[in-house]
Enzyme design. Sequence first.
Site, mmCIF file in Angstrom:
data_model
loop_
_atom_site.group_PDB
_atom_site.id
_atom_site.type_symbol
_atom_site.label_atom_id
_atom_site.label_comp_id
_atom_site.label_asym_id
_atom_site.label_seq_id
_atom_site.Cartn_x
_atom_site.Cartn_y
_atom_site.Cartn_z
ATOM 1 N N GLU A 136 0.860 -1.190 0.000
ATOM 2 C CA GLU A 136 0.000 0.000 0.000
ATOM 3 C C GLU A 136 0.891 1.233 0.000
ATOM 4 O OE1 GLU A 136 -3.774 1.262 2.583
ATOM 5 O OE2 GLU A 136 -1.906 1.995 3.457
ATOM 6 N N GLU B 24 -4.413 14.694 12.919
ATOM 7 C CA GLU B 24 -5.781 14.168 13.005
ATOM 8 C C GLU B 24 -5.753 12.735 13.522
ATOM 9 O OE1 GLU B 24 -9.475 12.194 11.504
ATOM 10 O OE2 GLU B 24 -7.404 11.720 11.031
HETATM 11 P P1 0O2 Z 1 -3.213 3.130 10.417
HETATM 12 O O1 0O2 Z 1 -3.337 3.261 11.881
HETATM 13 O O2 0O2 Z 1 -2.699 4.397 9.752
HETATM 14 O O3 0O2 Z 1 -2.465 1.924 9.943
HETATM 15 P P2 0O2 Z 1 -8.809 -0.981 4.661
HETATM 16 O O4 0O2 Z 1 -7.333 -0.580 4.786
HETATM 17 O O5 0O2 Z 1 -9.118 -1.690 3.386
HETATM 18 O O6 0O2 Z 1 -9.297 -1.660 5.888
HETATM 19 P P3 0O2 Z 1 -9.956 1.546 3.965
HETATM 20 O O7 0O2 Z 1 -10.437 2.533 5.001
HETATM 21 O O8 0O2 Z 1 -10.830 1.272 2.816
HETATM 22 O O9 0O2 Z 1 -9.669 0.268 4.769
HETATM 23 O O10 0O2 Z 1 -8.555 1.994 3.389
HETATM 24 P P4 0O2 Z 1 -8.136 3.429 2.974
HETATM 25 O O11 0O2 Z 1 -9.285 4.354 2.852
HETATM 26 O O12 0O2 Z 1 -7.273 3.242 1.775
HETATM 27 O O13 0O2 Z 1 -7.289 3.923 4.250
HETATM 28 C C1 0O2 Z 1 -6.254 3.175 4.753
HETATM 29 C C2 0O2 Z 1 -5.225 4.038 5.469
HETATM 30 O O14 0O2 Z 1 -5.281 5.411 5.077
HETATM 31 C C3 0O2 Z 1 -5.395 4.079 6.977
HETATM 32 O O15 0O2 Z 1 -4.746 2.972 7.502
HETATM 33 C C4 0O2 Z 1 -4.716 5.381 7.362
HETATM 34 O O16 0O2 Z 1 -3.295 5.237 7.372
HETATM 35 C C5 0O2 Z 1 -5.072 6.267 6.195
HETATM 36 N N1 0O2 Z 1 -6.337 6.979 6.441
HETATM 37 C C6 0O2 Z 1 -7.527 6.740 5.845
HETATM 38 N N2 0O2 Z 1 -8.453 7.603 6.287
HETATM 39 C C7 0O2 Z 1 -7.854 8.415 7.176
HETATM 40 C C8 0O2 Z 1 -8.308 9.517 7.965
HETATM 41 O O17 0O2 Z 1 -9.475 9.910 7.937
HETATM 42 N N3 0O2 Z 1 -7.388 10.100 8.779
HETATM 43 C C9 0O2 Z 1 -6.092 9.696 8.844
HETATM 44 N N4 0O2 Z 1 -5.267 10.343 9.665
HETATM 45 N N5 0O2 Z 1 -5.638 8.640 8.119
HETATM 46 C C10 0O2 Z 1 -6.502 8.020 7.296
HETATM 47 P P5 0O2 Z 1 -5.306 2.223 8.770
HETATM 48 O O18 0O2 Z 1 -4.784 0.832 8.726
HETATM 49 O O19 0O2 Z 1 -6.795 2.378 8.835
HETATM 50 O O20 0O2 Z 1 -4.712 2.981 9.965
#
Ligand code: 0O2
Length: 207
Positions: free
Chosen positions: A148, A163
């Site tokens: 990713e 955030e």
């Molecule tokens: P962390 O703690 O950063 O590792 P999926 O990954 O398939 O379960 P999703 O939500 O479809 O889920 O994936 P998406 O939208 O591509 O987002 C994945 C990652 O983007 C997140 O990883 C975050 O790193 C970042 N991200 C997405 N939305 C936000 C947001 O609103 N705020 C912030 N600060 N980061 C965001 P993780 O694993 O969820 O979290």
Amino acid sequence: MNNILELRSDSFRTLMAYFRCAIMEIETKFNVLNEEFSLQHDRNPIADIKSRLKSVESIEDKLTRKNLPVTCEAIEKNLNDVAGIRVICTFIDDVYMLADALLSQDDITLIQKKDYIENPKPNGYRSLHLIVEVPIFLAEEKRFMRVEIQLRTIAMDFWASLEHQLNYKKNITNAEMIQNELKHCAEVNAELDRRMSEIKRNIAGMQ
Ligand code: 0O2
């Protein structure tokens, strides 16, 4: 084998090593692009690259949340973000230039693209997310691993980092004011990115 124990096994450690190799491959590709661009244009499009391997606990949580077995097979088949790279760019144009340059390489396969710059999340989050498959070359085999990639500007990274600390996934209740304020900051940030790009273009026009 007991599902949870599989995450302590040799095959799990090997799989994690493969993901680490995939991170190295992608990081090198971005470093090469940065080097080439800085030779041609006398500035670096990449301000920073951060990478991380998802922790065992987060892998376990995510598989369980998705009702999947906690196995190496399920990880490889279903999780796209075990290997994660964040590329922090100087200007918005650099985000798209780097993404296009990477995706045009013939050993890279695009699996998924989410453009949260063009279409920001309702909370104001902006970044370009790519899931790609990259080959890693082992002594006796070639394996395709998923990575990713999050590309964003310095300003977007500043907002997302704060955030994330303050708010992301914390289920803060009665926090409409905080959400509105964070969204407003994201918009101010986006305006800042636009104005800095404008300054860059004006300076380039003077040279
Ligand atoms: P962390 O703690 O950063 O590792 P999926 O990954 O398939 O379960 P999703 O939500 O479809 O889920 O994936 P998406 O939208 O591509 O987002 C994945 C990652 O983007 C997140 O990883 C975050 O790193 C970042 N991200 C997405 N939305 C936000 C947001 O609103 N705020 C912030 N600060 N980061 C965001 P993780 O694993 O969820 O979290």
